[in-house]
Design an enzyme around this catalytic site. Structure first.
Site, short mmCIF file in Angstrom:
data_model
loop_
_atom_site.label_atom_id
_atom_site.label_comp_id
_atom_site.label_asym_id
_atom_site.label_seq_id
_atom_site.Cartn_x
_atom_site.Cartn_y
_atom_site.Cartn_z
N GLU A 83 0.93 -1.30 0.29
CA GLU A 83 -0.20 -0.05 -0.04
C GLU A 83 0.75 1.16 0.00
OE1 GLU A 83 -2.96 -0.24 -0.45
OE2 GLU A 83 -3.54 -2.32 0.02
N ARG A 93 -17.84 -0.81 5.83
CA ARG A 93 -19.00 -1.52 5.08
C ARG A 93 -19.63 -2.43 6.14
NH1 ARG A 93 -19.35 -5.44 2.04
NH2 ARG A 93 -17.06 -5.63 1.90
N CYS A 146 -7.72 -1.66 8.34
CA CYS A 146 -6.42 -1.71 7.66
C CYS A 146 -5.92 -0.60 7.60
CB CYS A 146 -6.47 -2.69 6.36
SG CYS A 146 -6.39 -4.67 7.09
N HIS A 168 -1.22 -5.56 1.92
CA HIS A 168 -2.40 -6.42 2.18
C HIS A 168 -2.01 -7.71 1.55
CE1 HIS A 168 -5.77 -3.46 2.98
NE2 HIS A 168 -6.21 -4.47 3.70
N1 PCA Z 1 -8.32 -6.70 6.78
C1 PCA Z 1 -9.37 -5.62 7.13
C2 PCA Z 1 -9.17 -5.42 8.29
C3 PCA Z 1 -8.20 -6.59 8.80
C4 PCA Z 1 -7.95 -7.31 7.86
O1 PCA Z 1 -7.08 -8.52 8.02
C5 PCA Z 1 -8.95 -4.57 6.25
O2 PCA Z 1 -8.77 -4.76 5.19
O3 PCA Z 1 -9.57 -3.40 6.55
#
Ligand code: PCA
Length: 214
Positions: A83, A93, A146, A168
Site C-alpha cells: 500500500e 462497510r 487496515c 495487504h
Molecule cells: N483486513 C481488513 C481489516 C483486518 C484485515 O485483515 C481490512 O482490510 O481493513
C-alpha cells in the site's frame, strides 16, 4: 540493534481465519535471534478501530521500533499489495469486531487527508516479484480497519522520522470462499520477510514507474 514491528490481524466479519496473522506467526517462528542485529517484534492486532490504534500506540511506546510493517487480509485480491497511501477516513462497510461501524469520520482528527507510507514501496514490490510471488503496488487500503492502522503508523513515522507502511495479502491456499484467489501461506510469509529485509537495506526507493491509469 534495529527493531522491526510486524503486525497481522485476527479474523473478522464472517471469517474464521486471517492469513495475515498466520503469516506473521510464521515469520516470527523462524526469524533469527537478536544476534542478527534485527529484533523482530510481532503482534496480532484486534480488528477494531479503537483497539488496533490503542494497541499500536502501546507497542510503539514499549518497543520504540525503527520500522513498522502492518499487514492484513484483502480477500478477493490476487496479489500481495504493497500500500502506498492511507486515507484519513473511516467508512466501514461492516461492523468491526467491537460492533462499531463508523461512517465518514476521520481516522486521525486534525491530520492531513492522506498520508504516504514511508517504506521503499517500489523496491519492495521489485524484490517480492523477483522471488516469484505475485505482487503489486496499491493506491487504496480501503476505508476499514487496515486503512485506519496504515494512517496511524504512517503518521507516527512522519512525526518520528521512522518508517512505516502496510501490506495487504490475498487469502491463503485452502481458505478462500467462493473460488476467490489464493496464494500459499509460505509465499505470504516470504513476502513479509522480503519487505523487512528490503526496507532495512534501502535508504531511498528506486525510480520506477508504478502508477495506474485508472
Ligand atoms: N483486513 C481488513 C481489516 C483486518 C484485515 O485483515 C481490512 O482490510 O481493513
Amino acid at each position: 540493534m534495529t527493531t522491526v514491528l510486524l503486525t497481522g490481524f485476527e479474523p473478522f466479519g464472517s471469517d474464521a481465519v486471517n492469513p495475515s496473522g498466520d503469516a506473521v506467526h510464521l515469520v516470527a517462528s523462524r526469524w533469527p535471534g537478536t544476534g542478527s542485529g534485527v529484533r523482530l517484534v510481532s503482534e496480532i492486532l484486534p480488528v477494531t478501530f479503537a483497539g488496533s490504534a490503542r494497541r499500536l500506540n502501546e507497542l510503539i511506546d514499549e518497543h520504540d521500533p525503527d520500522v513498522v510493517i502492518a499487514t492484513g487480509l484483502a480477500g478477493g485480491r490476487s496479489r500481495v499489495s504493497v500500500e502506498r497511501v492511507g486515507v484519513n477516513l473511516m467508512d466501514a462497510r461492516i461492523p468491526d469486531n467491537d460492533g462499531e461501524q463508523p461512517v465518514d469520520l476521520p481516522s486521525l482528527p486534525g491530520a492531513p487527508a492522506a498520508v504516504f507510507a514511508s517504506l521503499p514501496v517500489k523496491t519492495i514490490v521489485r524484490d517480492i516479484a523477483a522471488a516469484g510471488i505475485p505482487v503489486g503496488l496499491s493506491l487504496t487500503a480501503g476505508s476499514f480497519v487496515c486503512n485506519h492502522v496504515l494512517v496511524h503508523v504512517a503518521e507516527w513515522a512522519h512525526r518520528s522520522g521512522r518508517r512505516a507502511g502496510f501490506i495487504h495479502v490475498p487469502w491463503a491456499t485452502g481458505q478462500a470462499p467462493n473460488g476467490e484467489p489464493e496464494l500459499p501461506l509460505e509465499q505470504l510469509a516470504r513476502a513479509f520477510e522480503i519487505a523487512i529485509r528490503t526496507t532495512l537495506a534501502t535508504e531511498r526507493d528506486i525510480d520506477a514507474v508504478g502508477g495506474t491509469l485508472h
